[in-house]
Motif scaffolding. Structure first.
Motif, mmCIF file in Angstrom:
data_model
loop_
_atom_site.group_PDB
_atom_site.id
_atom_site.type_symbol
_atom_site.label_atom_id
_atom_site.label_comp_id
_atom_site.label_asym_id
_atom_site.label_seq_id
_atom_site.Cartn_x
_atom_site.Cartn_y
_atom_site.Cartn_z
ATOM 1 N N LEU A 276 0.837 -1.204 0.000
ATOM 2 C CA LEU A 276 0.000 0.000 0.000
ATOM 3 C C LEU A 276 0.871 1.253 0.000
ATOM 4 O O LEU A 276 0.455 2.315 -0.444
ATOM 5 C CB LEU A 276 -0.910 -0.038 1.242
ATOM 6 N N ASN A 340 -6.968 10.165 -2.520
ATOM 7 C CA ASN A 340 -7.394 9.711 -1.196
ATOM 8 C C ASN A 340 -8.683 8.897 -1.242
ATOM 9 O O ASN A 340 -8.781 7.843 -0.600
ATOM 10 C CB ASN A 340 -7.577 10.903 -0.246
ATOM 11 N N ILE A 343 -7.984 5.456 -2.707
ATOM 12 C CA ILE A 343 -7.243 4.586 -1.788
ATOM 13 C C ILE A 343 -8.169 4.047 -0.700
ATOM 14 O O ILE A 343 -8.117 2.868 -0.344
ATOM 15 C CB ILE A 343 -6.074 5.372 -1.138
ATOM 16 N N GLN A 344 -9.027 4.906 -0.163
ATOM 17 C CA GLN A 344 -9.949 4.458 0.883
ATOM 18 C C GLN A 344 -10.790 3.290 0.378
ATOM 19 O O GLN A 344 -10.884 2.239 1.027
ATOM 20 C CB GLN A 344 -10.873 5.604 1.313
ATOM 21 N N ALA A 347 -8.679 0.105 -0.396
ATOM 22 C CA ALA A 347 -8.153 -0.535 0.810
ATOM 23 C C ALA A 347 -9.213 -1.427 1.452
ATOM 24 O O ALA A 347 -8.940 -2.549 1.870
ATOM 25 C CB ALA A 347 -7.683 0.525 1.810
ATOM 26 N N THR A 450 -3.171 -1.647 -5.108
ATOM 27 C CA THR A 450 -3.441 -0.527 -4.203
ATOM 28 C C THR A 450 -2.267 0.425 -4.207
ATOM 29 O O THR A 450 -1.276 0.214 -4.873
ATOM 30 C CB THR A 450 -3.672 -1.043 -2.778
ATOM 31 N N THR A 455 -3.649 5.522 -6.894
ATOM 32 C CA THR A 455 -3.465 6.969 -6.787
ATOM 33 C C THR A 455 -3.158 7.572 -8.147
ATOM 34 O O THR A 455 -3.752 8.576 -8.554
ATOM 35 C CB THR A 455 -2.281 7.293 -5.850
ATOM 36 N N TYR B 273 -3.567 -0.640 8.428
ATOM 37 C CA TYR B 273 -3.783 -0.602 6.979
ATOM 38 C C TYR B 273 -4.793 0.485 6.639
ATOM 39 O O TYR B 273 -4.626 1.244 5.694
ATOM 40 C CB TYR B 273 -4.283 -1.970 6.523
ATOM 41 N N GLN B 274 -5.858 0.546 7.431
ATOM 42 C CA GLN B 274 -6.893 1.546 7.178
ATOM 43 C C GLN B 274 -6.368 2.951 7.431
ATOM 44 O O GLN B 274 -6.688 3.890 6.702
ATOM 45 C CB GLN B 274 -8.127 1.262 8.031
ATOM 46 N N SER B 277 -4.563 4.284 4.704
ATOM 47 C CA SER B 277 -5.456 4.613 3.591
ATOM 48 C C SER B 277 -6.348 5.802 3.908
ATOM 49 O O SER B 277 -7.252 6.121 3.129
ATOM 50 C CB SER B 277 -6.357 3.423 3.270
ATOM 51 N N GLY B 451 -0.001 7.997 5.716
ATOM 52 C CA GLY B 451 -1.057 8.179 4.736
ATOM 53 C C GLY B 451 -1.280 9.636 4.403
ATOM 54 O O GLY B 451 -0.335 10.363 4.118
#
Lengths: 478, 478
Positions: A276, A340, A343-344, A347, A450, A455, B273-274, B277, B451
């Motif tokens: 990530l 952003n 990615i959210q 993920a 990811t 991005t 991980y979150q 992100s 992030g």
């Protein structure tokens, strides 16, 4: 959590005070002057796991010296506690005659893991000298990331027609070589797995009872080719501390223990986290600059290519920017929001796919939910953006809100920016969900997609959307 | 890993075929017509863990129906397999008279976890009806993310002066309530923890031997206030399947088992991980849109504020862009490289801090290594960037390399872009390392800083560097 918090109340053997830099330097001094007795006296009380951590604070040549000075059982425990790559490096400096005794003390899976990391030219010389050479040779054949690659060949198995007393004797015979025994396996005459008996059950059953009548038949097992992530998932799901591995003939050939399963969980989590972040190849703090660069530079270059494409998108709209250079100021917002939001979403999908929470059947539902969330976020961001534009105009013009709001230009710019942002966030989320799902369907690890990949593609799409809308909705009216 | 791979060879009870959507819809049909016998017959062979997964494919009202139709032991096992939030939601629909029997079958820690998630007004009514109400009430007092919050009060402890035979009898007495027994604890007259005996050792020791002489004294333990991450780290480091929890008086009050430790590892990894992100609050696929938005929107808004600042940086250089609008095309590259390089460095530091691999003593060394890696990557990217600029000029002009290279303008632009990129990557790495280290020193979780936070600040700094260098080194010579 801070270091201070964790040191509050600890059992003596885990006290950070014992493995601080002063301790390491005292140890190095003893090793340097060749005073091995003092060195060993200093570490005598330490748990091998703490000794292993202490080594990371010492220059490598002293780690080798210490390893050879330690009693061979302790040395092996220290080896088992290190990452296999580091163990292999240290063993590379150990004279050949010291290698076999150390490796003989390791469980078969740990020995195979370390040998697998050592120089390929060394292995054929070391292997024949080992007690378990046959078993370890077999283990080395398996892919490191499968059940075969993480299983050990040390376990206790008894024929079903044996009594509890006989099985207990078998546990006794293996007590030295098989360190962690929680269950024993029951097999038929052909060595085929038929059930298991927990140690608790063995302890509480009458000595004369037959294993056949004491054992549980609902045993979980895997074949050696099963991916390690699936192995761990089975152990987690059914709360197993030990999982049997069988061959095609259903014969027992090994077991995976819970400590190895935990290593896999950690390893996979670290790998996903690094992916990530745009890092591949499982970077370790001890890695060389070359190895680190090899894991990072490709993603940076890929990101640069993507950014160059994004730059050429901006180049296409160079004329618009020349006319209204304020448009350039919106580039960071568009890129940040597209990146952003994408990615959210990705993920969450990657996590869901990894844990098995996202079923193929409800993928469409997940996509819908993500788009809904993106719509809510998109509206909030669009409104905030529009407000910022109006406020900046007000501040710049030093005038009252009603004057600004009556002026068509700032209102139109605010509306254009807000609307573009809404579309960009929505699209970014849809792409963030779709790419991992498509990769998963195609049998490719979605975690690869990811981070930088999402991005970058969202940056490009975001900029296209923004400049197209700006050119269509804002510029013509200036 | 693809779904196809994982289904190759599985024990029957884990076969994906059994928990597919058709199975779920057949079950729902039986529940819908009130044909509970057929419903139960359908699931009779399923492991509770598989039943738990099956439920996620059924509408919620049928899950409640199924839970109440199941034998209470099975129902409790299913509850224990779910996420505690989901269990609490389902139990919210279960009539009060069914609640206590189900909760009584749960281990104390699972019961406390579920109750902790249930509506606060329900708990005082349910609690007194439970067999373990006192123990569970105590467990509810602890912070959920500490040893106290994850420990169970079911364990086997015996006085040191007992014999092995007496201890075995104690295991038998507790065999029903304490499901997983791997070790028994040895305590003195005051209930203070003094050692442990593994079940293997108990099985192999003479019946008349005293526990005192059979037990191992090097026992690891924690107090209930210790953070769950530290608890897990201790269990991993020393390969423990069960960790004792003691109070200030060193009296045994509970134990943490390995399955709970694994849950913590998974939970923390998912959270990290979150966070990376840009998601906070441990989002689950079953969460509502409102809850999901609450975890994501703040980071998007923060990102927007940062991007607005980055936009105003561009605004400051509006004059430069008006003169040479090609400069705007470099914005994506600068932002992407600053963001990606910063994330890579910060991710490695955050991981190192979490695992304990990064010691306070070698922080400066880590910073040096990251800067070195950034320098290598920066040079590679700078060269690539300069080449791209020259090539684009060539393509645009349709001329030969020697002509382009002899022209001062493209060479100067290429040099400026390359040099800026190098400085930007170097700075981004330095910031990516420093922020987590500073936060860690200050006792703040460094994972918070990764992030969006790192990306945004690096975007701003990158743009400042780029436009400053471009204004100083390129524009004056046009």
């Amino acid at each position: 959590m801070s270091a201070q918090e964790s040191s509050s109340i600890m059992p003596e053997s885990t006290s950070p005070a014992k493995v601080d830099p002063t301790f390491a330097s005292a140890l190095v001094d003893h090793l340097d002057t060749g005073d091995l007795d003092s060195a060993l006296a200093l570490v005598a009380e330490l748990h091998p796991a703490d000794l292993a951590r202490l080594a990371h604070r010492m220059p490598r040549e002293y780690v080798t010296k210490l390893l050879m000075a330690l009693p061979v059982e302790t040395g092996a425990d220290v080896l088992a506690a290190w990452e296999e790559e580091y163990s292999a490096e240290i063993l590379g400096d150990v004279p050949p005659e010291h290698l076999a005794p150390l490796l003989n003390e390791l469980e078969s899976d740990d020995a195979a893991d370390v040998l697998g990391q050592m120089d390929a030219s060394v292995v054929p010389h070391v292997l024949p000298a080992l007690e378990d050479s046959e078993a370890i040779r077999n283990l080395l054949e398996y892919d490191a990331e499968t059940a075969g690659g993480i299983m050990a060949t040390e376990y206790v198995a008894v024929p079903m027609h044996w009594t509890v007393a006989e099985a207990t004797e078998e546990v006794r015979r293996n007590a030295e070589t098989v360190e962690e025994i929680y269950v024993i396996f029951a097999v038929d005459e052909a060595g085929r797995l038929n059930g298991f008996v927990s140690l608790k059950r063995l302890l509480l059953s009458p000595s004369s009872a037959l294993i056949e009548y004491v054992m549980r038949k609902d045993i979980h097992f895997v074949t050696p080719d099963i991916d390690q992530e699936e192995v761990v998932r089975i152990m987690e799901r059914y709360d197993l501390v030990s999982l049997a591995v069988v061959d095609e003939a259903h014969q027992l050939i090994g077991r995976v223990t819970i400590d190895d399963a935990i290593d896999v969980i950690r390893e996979e989590a670290e790998e996903d986290y690094q992916r990530l972040s745009g890092i591949t190849g499982d970077e370790e703090p001890t890695d060389s600059i070359v190895r680190i660069t090899r894991g990072r530079l490709p993603w940076l270059l890929l990101g640069m290519i993507g950014a160059a494409i994004a730059g050429s998108v901006i180049g296409v709209f160079e004329e618009s920017i020349r006319r209204v250079s304020v448009l350039a100021s919106f580039i960071p917002v568009v890129m940040a929001m597209a990146g952003n939001a994408g990615i959210q979403s990705s993920a969450i999908i990657v996590q869901g796919l990894a844990s098995g929470d996202v079923w193929s059947a409800n993928m469409l539902r997940r996509l819908g939910k993500e788009v809904l969330v993106a719509a809510v976020n998109g509206i909030a961001l669009a409104v905030a953006m529009a407000l910022v534009v109006v406020l900046v105009f007000m501040a710049g013009a030093g005038i009252w809100p009603d004057v600004v709001l009556a002026a068509p230009e700032p209102v139109r710019l605010a509306a254009t920016a807000g609307m573009s942002l809404f579309v960009v966030v929505l699209l970014a989320a849809a792409i963030g969900v779709s790419i991992p799902l498509v990769l998963h369907r195609a049998g490719i690890d979605p975690a690869l997609a990811t981070g930088p990949f999402i991005t970058t593609s969202n940056d490009i799409i975001g900029l296209v959307v923004f400049f197209t809308l700006a050119t269509l909705l804002y510029l013509p009216f200036l």
